[in-house]
Design a protein around this motif. Sequence first.
Motif, PDB file in Angstrom:
ATOM      1  N   UNK A   1      78.742   6.084  40.352  1.00 37.15           N
ATOM      2  CA  UNK A   1      77.398   6.998  41.025  1.00 37.15           C
ATOM      3  C   UNK A   1      76.880   5.675  41.700  1.00 37.15           C
ATOM      4  N   UNK A   2      76.075   5.732  42.691  1.00 38.73           N
ATOM      5  CA  UNK A   2      75.007   5.126  43.327  1.00 38.73           C
ATOM      6  C   UNK A   2      73.875   5.192  42.520  1.00 38.73           C
ATOM      7  N   UNK A   3      73.425   6.594  42.033  1.00 37.68           N
ATOM      8  CA  UNK A   3      72.273   6.607  41.460  1.00 37.68           C
ATOM      9  C   UNK A   3      72.483   7.751  40.481  1.00 37.68           C
ATOM     10  N   UNK A   4      71.959   7.781  39.067  1.00 35.95           N
ATOM     11  CA  UNK A   4      72.453   9.026  38.473  1.00 35.95           C
ATOM     12  C   UNK A   4      71.396   9.130  37.334  1.00 35.95           C
ATOM     13  N   UNK A   5      70.837  10.324  36.836  1.00 35.64           N
ATOM     14  CA  UNK A   5      69.989  10.533  35.657  1.00 35.64           C
ATOM     15  C   UNK A   5      70.487  11.324  34.780  1.00 35.64           C
ATOM     16  N   UNK A   6      70.440  11.147  33.541  1.00 38.89           N
ATOM     17  CA  UNK A   6      70.801  12.095  32.252  1.00 38.89           C
ATOM     18  C   UNK A   6      69.827  12.250  31.325  1.00 38.89           C
ATOM     19  N   UNK A   7      69.781  13.529  30.659  1.00 37.44           N
ATOM     20  CA  UNK A   7      68.849  14.059  29.808  1.00 37.44           C
ATOM     21  C   UNK A   7      68.071  15.043  30.164  1.00 37.44           C
ATOM     22  N   UNK A   8      67.051  15.370  29.613  1.00 35.66           N
ATOM     23  CA  UNK A   8      66.209  16.668  29.704  1.00 35.66           C
ATOM     24  C   UNK A   8      65.777  16.692  31.252  1.00 35.66           C
ATOM     25  N   UNK A   9      65.316  15.943  31.947  1.00 32.15           N
ATOM     26  CA  UNK A   9      64.806  15.844  33.355  1.00 32.15           C
ATOM     27  C   UNK A   9      65.728  15.402  34.423  1.00 32.15           C
ATOM     28  N   UNK A  10      67.331  15.674  34.085  1.00 32.19           N
ATOM     29  CA  UNK A  10      68.051  15.040  35.036  1.00 32.19           C
ATOM     30  C   UNK A  10      68.045  15.885  36.324  1.00 32.19           C
ATOM     31  N   UNK A  11      68.010  17.196  36.257  1.00 26.28           N
ATOM     32  CA  UNK A  11      68.091  17.660  37.467  1.00 26.28           C
ATOM     33  C   UNK A  11      66.817  17.305  38.752  1.00 26.28           C
ATOM     34  N   UNK A  12      65.797  17.400  37.957  1.00 33.62           N
ATOM     35  CA  UNK A  12      64.529  17.093  38.873  1.00 33.62           C
ATOM     36  C   UNK A  12      64.633  15.567  39.357  1.00 33.62           C
ATOM     37  N   UNK A  13      65.151  14.595  38.522  1.00 30.02           N
ATOM     38  CA  UNK A  13      65.155  13.143  38.798  1.00 30.02           C
ATOM     39  C   UNK A  13      66.111  13.002  39.974  1.00 30.02           C
ATOM     40  N   UNK A  14      67.406  13.543  39.702  1.00 31.80           N
ATOM     41  CA  UNK A  14      68.373  13.482  40.761  1.00 31.80           C
ATOM     42  C   UNK A  14      67.922  14.168  42.151  1.00 31.80           C
ATOM     43  N   UNK A  15      67.118  14.991  41.917  1.00 30.09           N
ATOM     44  CA  UNK A  15      66.694  15.472  43.366  1.00 30.09           C
ATOM     45  C   UNK A  15      65.953  14.556  44.129  1.00 30.09           C
ATOM     46  N   UNK A  16      64.887  13.821  43.335  1.00 34.59           N
ATOM     47  CA  UNK A  16      64.329  12.685  43.791  1.00 34.59           C
ATOM     48  C   UNK A  16      65.033  11.628  44.290  1.00 34.59           C
ATOM     49  N   UNK A  17      66.091  11.094  43.378  1.00 31.26           N
ATOM     50  CA  UNK A  17      66.917  10.281  43.792  1.00 31.26           C
ATOM     51  C   UNK A  17      67.827  10.371  45.024  1.00 31.26           C
ATOM     52  N   UNK A  18      68.197  11.638  45.306  1.00 33.08           N
ATOM     53  CA  UNK A  18      69.046  12.042  46.332  1.00 33.08           C
ATOM     54  C   UNK A  18      68.226  11.760  47.628  1.00 33.08           C
ATOM     55  N   UNK A  19      67.218  12.145  47.707  1.00 33.20           N
ATOM     56  CA  UNK A  19      66.181  12.217  48.886  1.00 33.20           C
ATOM     57  C   UNK A  19      65.804  10.531  49.152  1.00 33.20           C
ATOM     58  N   UNK A  20      65.576   9.681  48.117  1.00 26.12           N
ATOM     59  CA  UNK A  20      65.051   8.551  48.250  1.00 26.12           C
ATOM     60  C   UNK A  20      65.763   7.259  48.213  1.00 26.12           C
ATOM     61  N   UNK A  21      66.887   7.485  47.460  1.00 27.54           N
ATOM     62  CA  UNK A  21      67.821   6.415  47.359  1.00 27.54           C
ATOM     63  C   UNK A  21      68.671   6.024  48.655  1.00 27.54           C
ATOM     64  N   UNK A  22      68.751   4.594  48.964  1.00 27.45           N
ATOM     65  CA  UNK A  22      69.306   4.355  49.953  1.00 27.45           C
ATOM     66  C   UNK A  22      70.299   2.725  49.596  1.00 27.45           C
TER      67      UNK A  22
END
Lengths: 245, 245, 245, 245, 245, 245, 245
Positions: free
Chosen positions: A163-184
């Motif tokens: 992965x370039x960026x990845x979240x796991x656990x209870x908030x994984x969906x919300x966090x991944x949404x943020x990461x997708x937008x802001x990770x470069x």
Amino acid sequence: MEPVSHQMMGYDRAITMFSPDGRLLQVEYAKKTVKQGSTAIGLVCQDGVILVTDKRIIDTLILPESVEKIWQIDDHIGVTASGILSDARVLIERAQIRAQQHRVTYDTTIDVLSVVKDMCELKQICTQSAGLRPFGVSLLVGGIDSSGPVLYQTDPTGIYFGYKACAIGESETEIEAILKKQHKDSITVEEGFKLCIKALSKVLGKGLTPDRIDAVYIKTSERKYKHFSNRDIEKTLKEAKKNNN
Amino acid sequence: MEPVSHQMMGYDRAITMFSPDGRLLQVEYAKKTVKQGSTAIGLVCQDGVILVTDKRIIDTLILPESVEKIWQIDDHIGVTASGILSDARVLIERAQIRAQQHRVTYDTTIDVLSVVKDMCELKQICTQSAGLRPFGVSLLVGGIDSSGPVLYQTDPTGIYFGYKACAIGESETEIEAILKKQHKDSITVEEGFKLCIKALSKVLGKGLTPDRIDAVYIKTSERKYKHFSNRDIEKTLKEAKKNNN
Amino acid sequence: MEPVSHQMMGYDRAITMFSPDGRLLQVEYAKKTVKQGSTAIGLVCQDGVILVTDKRIIDTLILPESVEKIWQIDDHIGVTASGILSDARVLIERAQIRAQQHRVTYDTTIDVLSVVKDMCELKQICTQSAGLRPFGVSLLVGGIDSSGPVLYQTDPTGIYFGYKACAIGESETEIEAILKKQHKDSITVEEGFKLCIKALSKVLGKGLTPDRIDAVYIKTSERKYKHFSNRDIEKTLKEAKKNNN
Amino acid sequence: MEPVSHQMMGYDRAITMFSPDGRLLQVEYAKKTVKQGSTAIGLVCQDGVILVTDKRIIDTLILPESVEKIWQIDDHIGVTASGILSDARVLIERAQIRAQQHRVTYDTTIDVLSVVKDMCELKQICTQSAGLRPFGVSLLVGGIDSSGPVLYQTDPTGIYFGYKACAIGESETEIEAILKKQHKDSITVEEGFKLCIKALSKVLGKGLTPDRIDAVYIKTSERKYKHFSNRDIEKTLKEAKKNNN
Amino acid sequence: MEPVSHQMMGYDRAITMFSPDGRLLQVEYAKKTVKQGSTAIGLVCQDGVILVTDKRIIDTLILPESVEKIWQIDDHIGVTASGILSDARVLIERAQIRAQQHRVTYDTTIDVLSVVKDMCELKQICTQSAGLRPFGVSLLVGGIDSSGPVLYQTDPTGIYFGYKACAIGESETEIEAILKKQHKDSITVEEGFKLCIKALSKVLGKGLTPDRIDAVYIKTSERKYKHFSNRDIEKTLKEAKKNNN
Amino acid sequence: MEPVSHQMMGYDRAITMFSPDGRLLQVEYAKKTVKQGSTAIGLVCQDGVILVTDKRIIDTLILPESVEKIWQIDDHIGVTASGILSDARVLIERAQIRAQQHRVTYDTTIDVLSVVKDMCELKQICTQSAGLRPFGVSLLVGGIDSSGPVLYQTDPTGIYFGYKACAIGESETEIEAILKKQHKDSITVEEGFKLCIKALSKVLGKGLTPDRIDAVYIKTSERKYKHFSNRDIEKTLKEAKKNNN
Amino acid sequence: MEPVSHQMMGYDRAITMFSPDGRLLQVEYAKKTVKQGSTAIGLVCQDGVILVTDKRIIDTLILPESVEKIWQIDDHIGVTASGILSDARVLIERAQIRAQQHRVTYDTTIDVLSVVKDMCELKQICTQSAGLRPFGVSLLVGGIDSSGPVLYQTDPTGIYFGYKACAIGESETEIEAILKKQHKDSITVEEGFKLCIKALSKVLGKGLTPDRIDAVYIKTSERKYKHFSNRDIEKTLKEAKKNNN
């Protein structure tokens, strides 16, 4: 929720059993365990890799520094987990021993993927053998390879992906949404750390105190597992909260 | 109480089975065993660590001194337990052997966390393997490390955390409420002992006699596992009862 | 009697299973086996320790001297049991071998607590492993240690306690009531023997014949396992019966 | 017959399971097997020990002498059985090997109690381990020890007792009633043999033919396992039948 | 047919389970398998022993000589079987190896009873161990011992008896009725062979062709396992059929 | 179809269980698997043995030559199978290794019956041991022995018979009817091949293309496993179809 | 969907159980798992063999190059899989080790069929042994043998066939239809690659991006496992999409 009929028939009660539609329900239930675990984030940056995690401590009598949620496998590899932490420890101790053995045997450091593959082998066995249950834990493994910083995620089946960026656990969906937008790809460890704290803060809200955060980075240039200082965490969280309002 | 449907489907009847919502019910039941155990308290003080426990003896024919509820692992480490005491003993004997082996092999004393990790490894295995049940016991492990006095609590899953102060057993919620209010980092072993007795006395009421109490301390300066004398216990309990009225 | 719902759900049908309220029902059932066993008494006296037991023989063709209910572990240790006698024998043979090995290895006699702990270890394993059932037997272990006469009681879970005086088996409650009233630390082996016979006679009534009684003492000064003579038993029982009227 | 509810709940379907009232039902069922077996009698006499058994042959094509119901363990020890004969053989072959090993190792003959204890150890294991069923057989072991003639009876649980006289199998209650009345310590092997035949004849009636009877004696003076001759059996049975009318 | 309630309760579904009336139902069912097997007869004669069997071939494409129903264990021992033939083979190969080992080790031939006991030991184990089913086969073992010709029959429990004449399989009752009437100790191999063929022919009727019959004899004087020739079988069957009309 | 009550009672759900009427239902179900397999024929001829099989390929992307339905065990032995082909392979690889070992150890070729017996031993074990299922496959083993060409058939129980001609799989009944009418002992390999193709063609109809047929012969004079050429198959099938119309 | 009655009776809940109609339902369910996997194609060309697969990545944070769907076994052998990827890895690592061992032991490269057979052996075992479930994965194994390029497909039972062209996974039926029409034996690796991309594009539609495709070829002349370049994939997919409109 599974269709009741699968439950009535018992397809979901043994790890060694397929349901009539070809699913391994015990493994799917184990994945739900992970979804209820505390949140952890991994990020590959231009100059290193970051692991950030919510320690989810509420009991003020617990020593925050004693709550391990990020573990060092070797100088250049760290792991964080979500799900059943005592399961995670079994896998992590195995990885630590494997890394040590590699140093002793070959006089070089182990590569990150070998560590991941080895833990996944054990995870797979636990999905195929009666008398064992699947590991109820997902892991984020970050480290520095010859090709630079890398991040892998493994789930209870023993499958893994880079992965370039990845979240796991209870908030994984919300966090991944943020990461997708802001990770470069050009993000630095310093900027990446701010991004992770911001994401955590947005999702967990006011309850997130500096005490609950643990954060580790390994820079490509140093190949050294290091914790972000408490001061850094406090400062960055403060800013993040300001910006959230 | 579990939702009836989980029980009807049998998810709670095998340790190696996840329920559809990702829980391990047998482990949760084991935790209830602990909640019915007799109360034990651990306290990290400025100058050492304390373990205090209610032996819950009512039978006057039992020799109070034969009722072990606090065990010495090594000169600098003690353990108390709540839950199934015969389960506790299996873990404690393992720890004693491990500590001895460490002395013999490395000619130094084992650190407290290694003792805790080792017992937790066995606990974890018992939550994942068919043919075994989880250990129905929680432990408080107190000792002196190079960094000073430490206290760990482990539960039936094999997870552990460091604590400043911690209670396990039937009155854990009430005791922890008292500890949260009255524990300070600067507390001394002498003051901490009074705090523990006061808390126990408040919660257990008049039934608490000196005979029922066992209490141990290890001072950082001495690194020696020592029992509070019967006289100390009697005196302190007397004062505590006076103050409670 | 267990709540019917526990039985309906099957929580009481495997040793490796906790009920939703955190109990191990198979172990509780094993304890009921003990409550149906024949009565046995142990007594710590000023100058030694006594074990007295009802052999419960009714068949006149049985050789009373062949009915073992008290076993010698070593010169200074004896055991009596209540519950499934063939289970008791497994534990006792283990203890006898352990005591012998200790003599051979260390050239000293084993202490009573080591014997007790060793038997309890096996008992605990049988409460945690599938494929075995708990031992359906409680034991009274009496002996002489460096500190003087001691008495331990172990139950099917493998837990043990030191006692001044203790009864197991069908009449344990009535006998213990008598012991609580009449036992004193200053009691001698001779007086203690009379107390045990009196208690047995009161509880078992006219059916108790000298043939049914077995009684053993170990004096601190002698450290020798010895049977009370048939004559002593007859005389003492006769007196006891007179006094009961 | 067990209470139906025990059967409904399945407490009687695994050897490793206690019923809620603390019973091992599979072991109790095994005892019923014994009660349906053919009758066997053992008798301690002044000058030796006797084993007499009904071979229960009805098929005239069977060779009566091939129907073993009494087995020689060693020169001075014999065994008879009631219940599942193929189960008995497993225990008897074990005893024969043990006796032989004792001769070879110690150059003396094994004592009867050691043979009994060894068979009972195996019987006990089969009442506690899943994957095995209890032995469905009771044994009468008779022999000559240093103290003279002895007789032991073991049941499916592996418990054993010494007897002056004992019967097992379908008619055990009626035979024991006769033995209680007519057995005396001063009885000789010759008189004892007559008593056994008389008892068998009374209980089994006219169907009892000499062919069906097997009878063995070991005299203290000889320490030699010997069969009563067919002539003796015929004559004695004839007399017994006369007297019964 | 078993009482339905036994079936409802599952007592008949595990080899390691006694029914409440002390029976092993799985073993009883295995015996029914034997009763459905093809018929086999064994006969002890004055000058040898005979085994005769119905091969029950109907498919004309099968090579009658390839259908083994009588097997040679050693020069002086033969076996025939009724029930599951693949089960029989396991026992027979074991016996053949044992006989060979005996020759090599002791340089003498094995006695028939040793062969029988060895096969029965394995049969017994399969009635007591979970994870195995009883052998669904009865055997007739005939041979020449130092005492002359002998014949043993073993059933699925592993019990065995010596016989003068014996039949197993679907027609065992009818055949045994004939044997009881017509067998004499003075019968010769030649006469015995005619008796067996006559009995088979009477019971199986016109369907019995020479092809279906296999017959073996071992004479005391020769100690050599030999087949009756096809010509002998044809001739004798022809006569038998004539006499039956 | 089994009587429903057997299914209700679960007699058909474990290989280690007899039904009350003495049947092993799991083995009977395995035989049904074979009846659904593709058809295979074996034929003993005057000058050799033939194996012919329908490969049942419909997918035109499959390489017909890669579809093995006849396997070479050794130069002089071939096998074909019907049922679960991956089960067949386990047995065949075992046979190939056994044949090789025989060559190496004894420097002669193995005889056909030894190969058959060895595979049947494994098949039998799988009908008696819990934790395994029976092999769902029947085999036709053809080869040349010192006595000439032979053909054996084994079923899932591990029983085997010698045949002159035999068919297994979905059309076995129809094919065997043809073979019974038209097979003669004097048939040659060439004629036998035509007979097999004719029978297959009659039963399978127009769908049978040359691609689907595999055919092997071993001549007594050559003792060499050889495939019939594609040209032979095409030509012979063409003729057969002509004659069928 | 299975007939409900099979499910009610539990025939589909153990790998070691045949249903009354002779089916192994757990294996059939495992095949359904494969049908839900991502699509993979294999193609034998005139000058080599191709494997093409849809990686099915949608999460943009995953590193596409880290998603392995084609694995190298040796220089001249590649594998792709559909179904449970962690199951696939167990088989692939076994194959890689086997290939390496072959090189070391024999100093030649292993042939493709040996690799296939070895993986299938493990697959078969998992369909016959209790305590394991079948592998939920199908594999396409492509490579160069002495006879040229070959392609094998194995399913969860462990059966394998050689193919000219084959597809596995969710779109296997549609893709195979295309392959049947357009595959020719004379196709080159370059043309074959276009055919695979065209087929994937037609079936998966617009969602198919170059990132999702992985493609490997091994040319007969080179015997070297090589990836098609990203540029080739992009270009070919672009063309394919154009032609689809």
